[in-house]
Design an enzyme around this catalytic site. Sequence first.
Site, PDB file in Angstrom:
ATOM      1  CG  ASP A   8      -1.963  -1.148   1.209  1.00 24.99           C
ATOM      2  OD1 ASP A   8      -2.147  -1.955   0.082  1.00 24.99           O
ATOM      3  OD2 ASP A   8      -3.064  -1.239   2.113  1.00 24.99           O
ATOM      4  CG  ASP A 129     -12.937  -1.410  -1.205  1.00 26.79           C
ATOM      5  OD1 ASP A 129     -12.281  -2.751  -1.192  1.00 26.79           O
ATOM      6  OD2 ASP A 129     -12.550  -0.511  -1.975  1.00 26.79           O
TER       7      ASP A 129
END
Length: 239
Positions: A8, A129
Amino acid sequence: MILYPAIDLKDGQCVRLLRGEMEAATVFGDDPAAQAAAFEAAGCEWLHLVDLNGAFAGHPVNGAAVEAILARLTVPAQLGGGIRDMKTIALWLEKGLARVILGTVAVENPALVREAARAFPGRVAVGIDARKGRVATKGWATETDVMATDLARSFEDAGVAALIYTDIDRDGAMAGPNIEATDALARAVSIPVIASGGVSSLADLVALRDTGRIAGAISGRALYDGALDLAEALRTLRA
């Protein structure tokens, strides 16, 4: 089942967030390309990349870091975060990404997902998500009334390569994945489902694999913290 080590990216660094909160970022390294090379050296088959700044900005921000990673890799990589138009999709695929992940646009402009999947067969995934079953967008900052399963089913005939399902409340929390919800999603569609969020141990990976339906799992913090040994995990999943 394929294990996807996660990198990330925030401000050019390798970080992990807690439940998607940018201010709760833990920096794990300032050389993402070196981290990618280390994951590949350990034997990974794929890499999962996220442009966190891009997810909030709505356009690529950590492009230089992603390109540096791609220059070091020989295994395929997928990228999500800030990819919201055909120009950006085409650009990243031309630069060497194996797959792009479309999240916010899957809710706001599903026709774009279909167009991209037609234009780039096998190279477009949808990121779903969810918090308590409801989809969140724009770097998880905006909650919608769209149910994760409904969104997944809406792309059943679109030709997308995979669905990446993230349980936001589990992400970065080292609390274990939401196996029940992920397995339910995998049962609801024929598209391969990749689990994300909460994978914290070898036992978590084995439990996901043993559903017999989940195609992949993404892990970040557990690998950086040492709770999960990548080489051991890969050996177990290949056994």
